[in-house]
Design a protein around this motif. Structure first.
Motif, PDB file in Angstrom:
ATOM      1  N   CYS A   1      -2.177   4.682   2.788  1.00  0.00           N
ATOM      2  CA  CYS A   1      -1.986   4.359   4.199  1.00  0.00           C
ATOM      3  C   CYS A   1      -2.468   5.507   5.089  1.00  0.00           C
ATOM      4  CB  CYS A   1      -0.517   4.042   4.455  1.00  0.00           C
ATOM      5  SG  CYS A   1      -0.149   3.538   6.138  1.00  0.00           S
ATOM      6  N   GLU A   2      -2.078   6.724   4.750  1.00  0.00           N
ATOM      7  CA  GLU A   2      -2.501   7.895   5.522  1.00  0.00           C
ATOM      8  C   GLU A   2      -4.013   8.084   5.474  1.00  0.00           C
ATOM      9  OE1 GLU A   2      -0.053  10.845   3.671  1.00  0.00           O
ATOM     10  OE2 GLU A   2       1.644  10.428   4.998  1.00  0.00           O
ATOM     11  N   ALA A   3      -4.606   7.860   4.310  1.00  0.00           N
ATOM     12  CA  ALA A   3      -6.058   8.002   4.166  1.00  0.00           C
ATOM     13  C   ALA A   3      -6.795   6.944   4.991  1.00  0.00           C
ATOM     14  CB  ALA A   3      -6.461   7.896   2.690  1.00  0.00           C
ATOM     15  N   GLU A   4      -6.304   5.715   4.962  1.00  0.00           N
ATOM     16  CA  GLU A   4      -6.929   4.637   5.742  1.00  0.00           C
ATOM     17  C   GLU A   4      -6.803   4.908   7.242  1.00  0.00           C
ATOM     18  OE1 GLU A   4      -8.769   1.902   4.797  1.00  0.00           O
ATOM     19  OE2 GLU A   4      -8.748   2.906   2.862  1.00  0.00           O
ATOM     20  N   LEU A   5      -5.635   5.371   7.668  1.00  0.00           N
ATOM     21  CA  LEU A   5      -5.444   5.680   9.088  1.00  0.00           C
ATOM     22  C   LEU A   5      -6.341   6.840   9.507  1.00  0.00           C
ATOM     23  CD1 LEU A   5      -4.004   4.946  11.685  1.00  0.00           C
ATOM     24  CD2 LEU A   5      -2.161   6.504  11.017  1.00  0.00           C
ATOM     25  N   ALA A   6      -6.556   7.800   8.634  1.00  0.00           N
ATOM     26  CA  ALA A   6      -7.466   8.912   8.937  1.00  0.00           C
ATOM     27  C   ALA A   6      -8.888   8.391   9.156  1.00  0.00           C
ATOM     28  CB  ALA A   6      -7.444   9.947   7.813  1.00  0.00           C
ATOM     29  N   LEU A   7      -9.313   7.399   8.364  1.00  0.00           N
ATOM     30  CA  LEU A   7     -10.638   6.797   8.561  1.00  0.00           C
ATOM     31  C   LEU A   7     -10.717   6.085   9.903  1.00  0.00           C
ATOM     32  CD1 LEU A   7     -11.345   5.314   5.012  1.00  0.00           C
ATOM     33  CD2 LEU A   7     -12.415   7.311   6.076  1.00  0.00           C
ATOM     34  N   VAL A   8      -9.667   5.356  10.254  1.00  0.00           N
ATOM     35  CA  VAL A   8      -9.624   4.665  11.546  1.00  0.00           C
ATOM     36  C   VAL A   8      -9.724   5.693  12.677  1.00  0.00           C
ATOM     37  CG1 VAL A   8      -8.141   3.352  13.120  1.00  0.00           C
ATOM     38  CG2 VAL A   8      -8.332   2.663  10.732  1.00  0.00           C
ATOM     39  N   ASN A   9      -8.940   6.749  12.578  1.00  0.00           N
ATOM     40  CA  ASN A   9      -8.958   7.773  13.615  1.00  0.00           C
ATOM     41  C   ASN A   9     -10.317   8.452  13.713  1.00  0.00           C
ATOM     42  OD1 ASN A   9      -6.308   7.290  14.378  1.00  0.00           O
ATOM     43  ND2 ASN A   9      -5.497   8.752  12.915  1.00  0.00           N
ATOM     44  N   ARG A  10     -10.966   8.636  12.581  1.00  0.00           N
ATOM     45  CA  ARG A  10     -12.305   9.225  12.592  1.00  0.00           C
ATOM     46  C   ARG A  10     -13.295   8.282  13.275  1.00  0.00           C
ATOM     47  NH1 ARG A  10     -14.857  10.428   6.999  1.00  0.00           N
ATOM     48  NH2 ARG A  10     -15.758   8.394   7.298  1.00  0.00           N
ATOM     49  N   ASP A  11     -13.168   6.988  13.010  1.00  0.00           N
ATOM     50  CA  ASP A  11     -14.067   6.001  13.614  1.00  0.00           C
ATOM     51  C   ASP A  11     -13.879   5.875  15.121  1.00  0.00           C
ATOM     52  OD1 ASP A  11     -15.252   5.379  11.232  1.00  0.00           O
ATOM     53  OD2 ASP A  11     -14.186   3.489  10.946  1.00  0.00           O
ATOM     54  N   PHE A  12     -12.633   5.891  15.586  1.00  0.00           N
ATOM     55  CA  PHE A  12     -12.359   5.565  16.980  1.00  0.00           C
ATOM     56  C   PHE A  12     -11.836   6.720  17.821  1.00  0.00           C
ATOM     57  CE2 PHE A  12     -11.671   1.519  14.643  1.00  0.00           C
ATOM     58  CZ  PHE A  12     -12.802   0.889  15.110  1.00  0.00           C
TER      59      PHE A  12
ATOM     60  N   MET B   1       0.862  -1.166   0.000  1.00  0.00           N
ATOM     61  CA  MET B   1       0.000   0.000   0.000  1.00  0.00           C
ATOM     62  C   MET B   1       0.910   1.232   0.000  1.00  0.00           C
ATOM     63  SD  MET B   1      -2.671   1.152   3.061  1.00  0.00           S
ATOM     64  CE  MET B   1      -3.556  -0.358   2.984  1.00  0.00           C
ATOM     65  N   ASP B   2       0.624   2.177  -0.879  1.00  0.00           N
ATOM     66  CA  ASP B   2       1.444   3.388  -0.916  1.00  0.00           C
ATOM     67  C   ASP B   2       1.122   4.269   0.291  1.00  0.00           C
ATOM     68  OD1 ASP B   2      -0.570   5.584  -1.649  1.00  0.00           O
ATOM     69  OD2 ASP B   2      -0.904   4.143  -3.276  1.00  0.00           O
ATOM     70  N   MET B   3       2.012   5.203   0.590  1.00  0.00           N
ATOM     71  CA  MET B   3       1.889   6.022   1.796  1.00  0.00           C
ATOM     72  C   MET B   3       0.638   6.897   1.784  1.00  0.00           C
ATOM     73  SD  MET B   3       2.841   6.553   4.786  1.00  0.00           S
ATOM     74  CE  MET B   3       4.348   5.634   4.868  1.00  0.00           C
ATOM     75  N   ARG B   4       0.252   7.402   0.630  1.00  0.00           N
ATOM     76  CA  ARG B   4      -0.960   8.236   0.551  1.00  0.00           C
ATOM     77  C   ARG B   4      -2.202   7.423   0.957  1.00  0.00           C
ATOM     78  NH1 ARG B   4      -1.854  11.695  -4.591  1.00  0.00           N
ATOM     79  NH2 ARG B   4      -0.678  13.171  -3.367  1.00  0.00           N
TER      80      ARG B   4
ATOM     81  N   ALA C   1       1.041   2.360  12.849  1.00  0.00           N
ATOM     82  CA  ALA C   1      -0.234   2.633  13.506  1.00  0.00           C
ATOM     83  C   ALA C   1      -1.389   1.957  12.771  1.00  0.00           C
ATOM     84  CB  ALA C   1      -0.472   4.140  13.604  1.00  0.00           C
ATOM     85  N   LEU C   2      -1.363   1.974  11.456  1.00  0.00           N
ATOM     86  CA  LEU C   2      -2.429   1.337  10.686  1.00  0.00           C
ATOM     87  C   LEU C   2      -2.412  -0.181  10.877  1.00  0.00           C
ATOM     88  CD1 LEU C   2      -4.793   1.653   8.735  1.00  0.00           C
ATOM     89  CD2 LEU C   2      -3.144   1.490   6.852  1.00  0.00           C
ATOM     90  N   ILE C   3      -1.241  -0.776  10.832  1.00  0.00           N
ATOM     91  CA  ILE C   3      -1.137  -2.226  11.055  1.00  0.00           C
ATOM     92  C   ILE C   3      -1.632  -2.561  12.460  1.00  0.00           C
ATOM     93  CG2 ILE C   3       0.483  -4.147  11.329  1.00  0.00           C
ATOM     94  CD1 ILE C   3       2.180  -2.772   9.078  1.00  0.00           C
ATOM     95  N   GLY C   4      -1.203  -1.787  13.449  1.00  0.00           N
ATOM     96  CA  GLY C   4      -1.664  -2.015  14.820  1.00  0.00           C
ATOM     97  C   GLY C   4      -3.164  -1.885  14.951  1.00  0.00           C
ATOM     98  N   ALA C   5      -3.746  -0.909  14.254  1.00  0.00           N
ATOM     99  CA  ALA C   5      -5.199  -0.707  14.298  1.00  0.00           C
ATOM    100  C   ALA C   5      -5.936  -1.924  13.749  1.00  0.00           C
ATOM    101  CB  ALA C   5      -5.584   0.535  13.509  1.00  0.00           C
ATOM    102  N   TYR C   6      -5.420  -2.501  12.665  1.00  0.00           N
ATOM    103  CA  TYR C   6      -6.074  -3.658  12.066  1.00  0.00           C
ATOM    104  C   TYR C   6      -6.065  -4.868  12.997  1.00  0.00           C
ATOM    105  CZ  TYR C   6      -6.336  -1.383   7.484  1.00  0.00           C
ATOM    106  OH  TYR C   6      -6.639  -0.547   6.447  1.00  0.00           O
ATOM    107  N   PHE C   7      -5.154  -4.893  13.952  1.00  0.00           N
ATOM    108  CA  PHE C   7      -5.062  -6.013  14.876  1.00  0.00           C
ATOM    109  C   PHE C   7      -5.567  -5.678  16.267  1.00  0.00           C
ATOM    110  CE2 PHE C   7      -2.359  -7.477  11.503  1.00  0.00           C
ATOM    111  CZ  PHE C   7      -2.592  -8.836  11.482  1.00  0.00           C
ATOM    112  N   CYS C   8      -6.288  -4.580  16.414  1.00  0.00           N
ATOM    113  CA  CYS C   8      -6.903  -4.242  17.695  1.00  0.00           C
ATOM    114  C   CYS C   8      -8.241  -4.954  17.826  1.00  0.00           C
ATOM    115  CB  CYS C   8      -7.095  -2.729  17.814  1.00  0.00           C
ATOM    116  SG  CYS C   8      -5.584  -1.877  18.269  1.00  0.00           S
ATOM    117  N   HIS C   9      -8.657  -5.151  19.043  1.00  0.00           N
ATOM    118  CA  HIS C   9      -9.866  -5.930  19.311  1.00  0.00           C
ATOM    119  C   HIS C   9     -11.131  -5.349  18.712  1.00  0.00           C
ATOM    120  CE1 HIS C   9      -8.012  -8.902  21.816  1.00  0.00           C
ATOM    121  NE2 HIS C   9      -7.398  -7.963  22.511  1.00  0.00           N
TER     122      HIS C   9
END
Length: 112
Positions: A6-17, A1-4, A51-59
């Protein structure tokens, strides 16, 4: 996954949680550190990717995934207020009664 991406996906995770959990990024980075060796991940990854990889493996993500693939899931008796093609689901408890609404939700909170 390219960095752009990755950043967009992490932004969605942060918005969700981010609003529900305190120090979300720290939790995700800690989870990454816990699973790094088990997954054989290389060193030198950027913090955003960790952070994104860690988020995918959170409960919380794990539970959401399990709910969507639960074999005891059934259509909820109340299907009112849904948009065309959407189905509200619930999980059956061991006694056979519908236990709770486990409908997948969009980021806006509406049932999918």
């Amino acid at each position: 996954m390219d960095m752009r991406t990755c950043e967009a996906e992490l932004a969605l995770v942060n918005r969700d949680f981010g609003d529900r959990h305190w120090q979300t990024r720290g939790v995700h980075l800690e989870r990454y550190a816990q699973i790094k060796a088990q997954l054989g991940l290389k060193s030198g990854l950027r913090e955003t990717r960790k952070a994104l990889i860690g988020a995918y493996f959170c409960h919380e993500y794990s539970y959401a995934g399990a709910a969507l693939t639960n074999p005891s899931i059934a259509p909820h008796p109340d299907q009112t207020g849904l948009v065309g093609g959407a189905v509200r689901c619930g999980s059956c408890c061991p006694c056979g009664r519908l236990a709770r609404d486990t409908s997948p939700r969009s980021r806006s909170g509406r049932a999918l």
